[in-house]
Design an enzyme around this catalytic site. Structure first.
Site, PDB file in Angstrom:
ATOM      1  N   SER A 138      -5.256  -9.389   0.959  1.00  0.00           N
ATOM      2  CA  SER A 138      -6.579  -9.924   1.308  1.00  0.00           C
ATOM      3  C   SER A 138      -6.545 -11.443   1.239  1.00  0.00           C
ATOM      4  CB  SER A 138      -7.635  -9.442   0.314  1.00  0.00           C
ATOM      5  OG  SER A 138      -7.714  -8.046   0.315  1.00  0.00           O
ATOM      6  N   ARG A 143     -11.340 -10.671  -9.491  1.00  0.00           N
ATOM      7  CA  ARG A 143     -10.281 -11.580  -9.010  1.00  0.00           C
ATOM      8  C   ARG A 143     -10.294 -12.918  -9.763  1.00  0.00           C
ATOM      9  NH1 ARG A 143      -9.271  -7.330  -6.765  1.00  0.00           N
ATOM     10  NH2 ARG A 143      -8.448  -7.077  -4.663  1.00  0.00           N
ATOM     11  N   GLU A 146      -8.996 -16.005  -1.247  1.00  0.00           N
ATOM     12  CA  GLU A 146      -8.518 -15.303  -2.437  1.00  0.00           C
ATOM     13  C   GLU A 146      -7.105 -15.790  -2.764  1.00  0.00           C
ATOM     14  OE1 GLU A 146      -6.239 -12.436  -3.736  1.00  0.00           O
ATOM     15  OE2 GLU A 146      -7.551 -10.786  -3.143  1.00  0.00           O
TER      16      GLU A 146
HETATM   17  N1  EPU Z   1     -13.702  -2.862   6.929  1.00  0.00           N
HETATM   18  C1  EPU Z   1     -13.985  -3.015   8.263  1.00  0.00           C
HETATM   19  N2  EPU Z   1     -13.072  -3.654   9.052  1.00  0.00           N
HETATM   20  C2  EPU Z   1     -11.900  -4.129   8.566  1.00  0.00           C
HETATM   21  C3  EPU Z   1     -11.610  -3.970   7.213  1.00  0.00           C
HETATM   22  C4  EPU Z   1     -12.535  -3.332   6.399  1.00  0.00           C
HETATM   23  O1  EPU Z   1     -15.031  -2.600   8.756  1.00  0.00           O
HETATM   24  O2  EPU Z   1     -11.116  -4.685   9.345  1.00  0.00           O
HETATM   25  C5  EPU Z   1     -14.660  -2.135   6.079  1.00  0.00           C
HETATM   26  C6  EPU Z   1     -14.083  -0.765   5.735  1.00  0.00           C
HETATM   27  O3  EPU Z   1     -14.392   0.199   6.672  1.00  0.00           O
HETATM   28  C7  EPU Z   1     -14.712  -0.461   4.408  1.00  0.00           C
HETATM   29  C8  EPU Z   1     -14.918  -1.826   3.801  1.00  0.00           C
HETATM   30  O4  EPU Z   1     -14.797  -2.782   4.841  1.00  0.00           O
HETATM   31  O5  EPU Z   1     -15.964   0.134   4.600  1.00  0.00           O
HETATM   32  C9  EPU Z   1     -13.953  -2.116   2.663  1.00  0.00           C
HETATM   33  O6  EPU Z   1     -12.609  -2.049   3.140  1.00  0.00           O
HETATM   34  P1  EPU Z   1     -11.390  -1.578   2.199  1.00  0.00           P
HETATM   35  O7  EPU Z   1     -11.731  -0.314   1.524  1.00  0.00           O
HETATM   36  O8  EPU Z   1     -10.156  -1.636   3.046  1.00  0.00           O
HETATM   37  O9  EPU Z   1     -11.310  -2.637   1.036  1.00  0.00           O
HETATM   38  P2  EPU Z   1     -11.552  -4.212   1.024  1.00  0.00           P
HETATM   39  O10 EPU Z   1     -12.849  -4.488   0.355  1.00  0.00           O
HETATM   40  O11 EPU Z   1     -11.327  -4.783   2.367  1.00  0.00           O
HETATM   41  C10 EPU Z   1     -10.503  -4.541  -1.366  1.00  0.00           C
HETATM   42  C11 EPU Z   1      -9.475  -5.437  -1.995  1.00  0.00           C
HETATM   43  C12 EPU Z   1      -8.078  -4.966  -1.662  1.00  0.00           C
HETATM   44  C13 EPU Z   1      -7.917  -3.547  -2.186  1.00  0.00           C
HETATM   45  C14 EPU Z   1      -8.989  -2.658  -1.532  1.00  0.00           C
HETATM   46  C15 EPU Z   1      -8.978  -1.253  -2.076  1.00  0.00           C
HETATM   47  C16 EPU Z   1     -10.533  -7.639  -2.149  1.00  0.00           C
HETATM   48  C17 EPU Z   1     -10.591  -9.026  -1.617  1.00  0.00           C
HETATM   49  N3  EPU Z   1      -9.671  -6.804  -1.535  1.00  0.00           N
HETATM   50  O12 EPU Z   1     -10.350  -4.667   0.048  1.00  0.00           O
HETATM   51  O13 EPU Z   1      -7.153  -5.802  -2.340  1.00  0.00           O
HETATM   52  O14 EPU Z   1      -6.631  -3.033  -1.894  1.00  0.00           O
HETATM   53  O15 EPU Z   1     -10.299  -3.218  -1.803  1.00  0.00           O
HETATM   54  O16 EPU Z   1      -9.529  -1.248  -3.354  1.00  0.00           O
HETATM   55  O17 EPU Z   1     -11.243  -7.313  -3.107  1.00  0.00           O
HETATM   56  C18 EPU Z   1      -5.777  -7.738  -2.177  1.00  0.00           C
HETATM   57  O18 EPU Z   1      -6.434  -8.213  -3.092  1.00  0.00           O
HETATM   58  O19 EPU Z   1      -4.812  -8.369  -1.646  1.00  0.00           O
HETATM   59  C19 EPU Z   1      -6.099  -6.417  -1.651  1.00  0.00           C
HETATM   60  C20 EPU Z   1      -5.470  -5.885  -0.626  1.00  0.00           C
END
Ligand code: EPU
Length: 334
Positions: A234, A161, A330
């Site tokens: 995010s 990012r 972010e």
């Molecule tokens: N999780 C929870 N509770 C929640 C949300 C997430 O327990 O409310 C846990 C999930 O179960 C999972 C982990 O957190 O084990 C990761 O969640 P997820 O796969 O949804 O991805 P993220 O790390 O929350 C990142 C990016 C997203 C991108 C996704 C998929 C960042 C800040 N965000 O989210 O990007 O779509 O991975 O690759 O790196 C964005 O930048 O706007 C965005 C949406």
């Protein structure tokens, strides 16, 4: 290319926040931009898709919107097409274009909101892919001396990012065109478990269309559509902490989600932290935390930017108190 006074920005930011630009104009070519730079009121704020900003006040000076919209194939070799894309093109439209032309590399980045010009700013990424992996170069105009400069992949200093345009060169350049190298023989990246599961549920063979559709399905289930509920994806970055600290947190919170990040550090799922601290589904007035993905802050209708900002600060404080982890925004707070 007219310059408008007191221009409403509500429909130009996906959070749907009400705010005005003192002056507003758009440009459809580099030449138009250079001409505008000679006559606009400073400071300048550059708007892409408005999908990664939180407006907390009216914007003084001039807001400029990039509307350069051509997609041009500039080179073809045995394996790849080189494609030069206007910064004003909607990112997802470009992803759809790449799939129609049977070119691989950005199918995992389907449905990411925003524009092509904004994509390199923060090296957008999702489901195991970042644009860094397909990025060749970009052309940008220097705001003060109005010269055009080409930046290679290395010049951009991409990281999670991050690019040089968020660091050393912040607010100095306006990105006009971005050139990508897309593959004729797609190497699918379905390392992100959820994609494999979704493909199975769809009963689909791996193809550009099916991987893109799987990502679209996952995103539509988890992430609110800004057309229905204002949001900027995010709100926070996933923080990186030392491995030793992760091990220690794991004894206290056995389910904490983290991914190895090099030898000595771990990237923590901020969504898990916020969720575990009890914020998921929280709402105060029209500012809230999304019910399916705690990393996404939402505007249910009439929230002001300052209310979303204050909610984000309360979340940061609570995560600091509960886990001793600092969350960094972010989205760009204006
Ligand atoms: N999780 C929870 N509770 C929640 C949300 C997430 O327990 O409310 C846990 C999930 O179960 C999972 C982990 O957190 O084990 C990761 O969640 P997820 O796969 O949804 O991805 P993220 O790390 O929350 C990142 C990016 C997203 C991108 C996704 C998929 C960042 C800040 N965000 O989210 O990007 O779509 O991975 O690759 O790196 C964005 O930048 O706007 C965005 C949406």
């Amino acid at each position: 290319m007219t310059v408008q006074h007191q221009y409403p920005l509500q429909s130009l930011n996906t959070f749907g926040i009400k705010a005005h630009a003192e002056y507003f104009s758009s440009f459809s070519s580099k030449e138009e931009l250079i001409e505008l730079l000679g006559k606009t009121q400073k400071p300048l704020t550059i708007l892409g898709g408005g999908s990664n900003i939180l407006l907390t006040k009216d914007i003084s000076g001039t807001v400029l919107k990039n509307e350069i919209s051509e997609i041009e194939i500039t080179h073809e070799d045995n394996d790849c097409f080189t494609v030069k894309v206007g910064g004003g093109v909607v990112w997802h439209d470009f992803v759809m274009w790449s799939i129609e032309h049977n070119l691989g590399g950005i199918e995992n980045l389907s449905l990411i909101p925003g524009s092509v010009g904004a994509a390199p700013m923060q090296n957008i990424g999702a489901y195991g892919v970042e644009i860094k992996s397909v990025f060749q170069e970009l052309e940008a105009v220097h705001i003060d001396n109005k010269t055009v400069k080409t930046f290679s992949n290395a010049d951009c200093q991409f990281a999670y990012r991050y690019s040089i345009f968020k660091g050393e060169l912040k607010e100095q350049y306006i990105i006009c065109h971005v050139t990508f190298k897309l593959s004729k023989q797609p190497q699918f990246n379905t390392s992100y478990g959820a994609i494999e599961e979704e493909l199975k549920a769809m009963g689909a063979r791996k193809s550009l269309e099916s991987v893109s559709q799987a990502v679209i399905n996952i995103r539509q289930r988890k992430l609110p559509n800004p057309k229905d509920i204002g949001n900027s994806g995010s709100f926070f970055k996933n923080p990186t902490i030392p491995k030793a600290k992760f091990e220690q947190l794991k004894t206290q919170f056995p389910n904490i989600v983290g991914y190895p990040n090099g030898e000595q550090s771990v990237k923590i799922a901020a969504g898990w932290l916020i969720d575990h601290a009890g914020w998921k589904g929280y709402r105060k007035g029209d500012a809230g935390v999304h019910k399916n993905q705690a990393l996404v802050l939402v505007n249910y209708g009439a929230a002001q930017g300052s209310e979303i900002l204050s909610l984000s600060k309360n979340i940061q404080k609570s995560i600091q108190e509960t886990f001793e982890i600092e969350l960094e925004a972010e989205v760009n707070i204006l």
